[in-house]
Design an enzyme around this catalytic site. Sequence first.
Site, PDB file in Angstrom:
ATOM      1  CB  ALA A  60      -1.470   0.324   1.365  1.00 36.88           C
ATOM      2  CB  VAL A  86       5.009   1.099   4.368  1.00 36.93           C
ATOM      3  CG1 VAL A  86       4.894   2.604   4.203  1.00 36.93           C
ATOM      4  CG2 VAL A  86       3.679   1.181   5.478  1.00 36.93           C
ATOM      5  CE  LYS A  87       4.860   0.161  -4.776  1.00 42.38           C
ATOM      6  NZ  LYS A  87       2.951  -0.799  -6.380  1.00 42.38           N
ATOM      7  CG  LEU A  88       8.195   3.553   2.316  1.00 42.28           C
ATOM      8  CD1 LEU A  88       9.264   3.490   2.909  1.00 42.28           C
ATOM      9  CD2 LEU A  88       7.477   5.408   2.131  1.00 42.28           C
TER      10      LEU A  88
END
Length: 218
Positions: A60, A86-88
């Site tokens: 996400a 967590v997509k960064l």
Amino acid sequence: MKFFIDTANLEDIKEAQALGVLDGVTTNPSLMAKEWISGKQNILQHYVNICNIVDGDVSAEVIATDYEGMIKEGEELAALHEQIVVKLPMIADGIKACKYFSDKGIRTNVTLVFSAGQALLAAKAGATYVSPFLGRLDDISTDGMHLISEIREIYDNYGFKTQILSASIRHTMHVVNCAKVGSDVMTGPLSAIKGLLKHPLTDIGLAQFVEDAKKMNL
């Protein structure tokens, strides 16, 4: 190699899950917009809906591009469901946020990677996944598969645990070639996964078996 599907479409996710080979899902704001999903609460609920379909990791993506914003969004996303990663973005603040989350035991996926150096930084920051976009490199006449090979070599040299998540998969041969060069994960559309099923000799052989079976009055 793990198979992820790159979509926010629940029906495609359900179909891939039903095949029995799906290991996870990746999403991004563009994919959400494609499904006409808007509004913070609707987006957050959609991530939960996806997690309720699949058994594996669901990436996400944060919207913020500053460190404080990424931390705030990332912690909120991670709290949604244990499957959330967590997509960064691959920017300086994204790497700083990756290190922050890594130290706290929150899994991350560093995205928009286009060089081996970027992938090295992500691994040093403790990323769970790194997402090189091979299809977009192919689009500008650069060998995206070579990048996957470079990252594999670097990670193997130093024992990095970061998994190579080959993204921007466009077709079935991308999937096969990723497997050949040692990508840990591939993420692409349902069509790329289902394309692995197809071969004309399989169709011809099955048609012959069916025809022969009719002659045996089975």
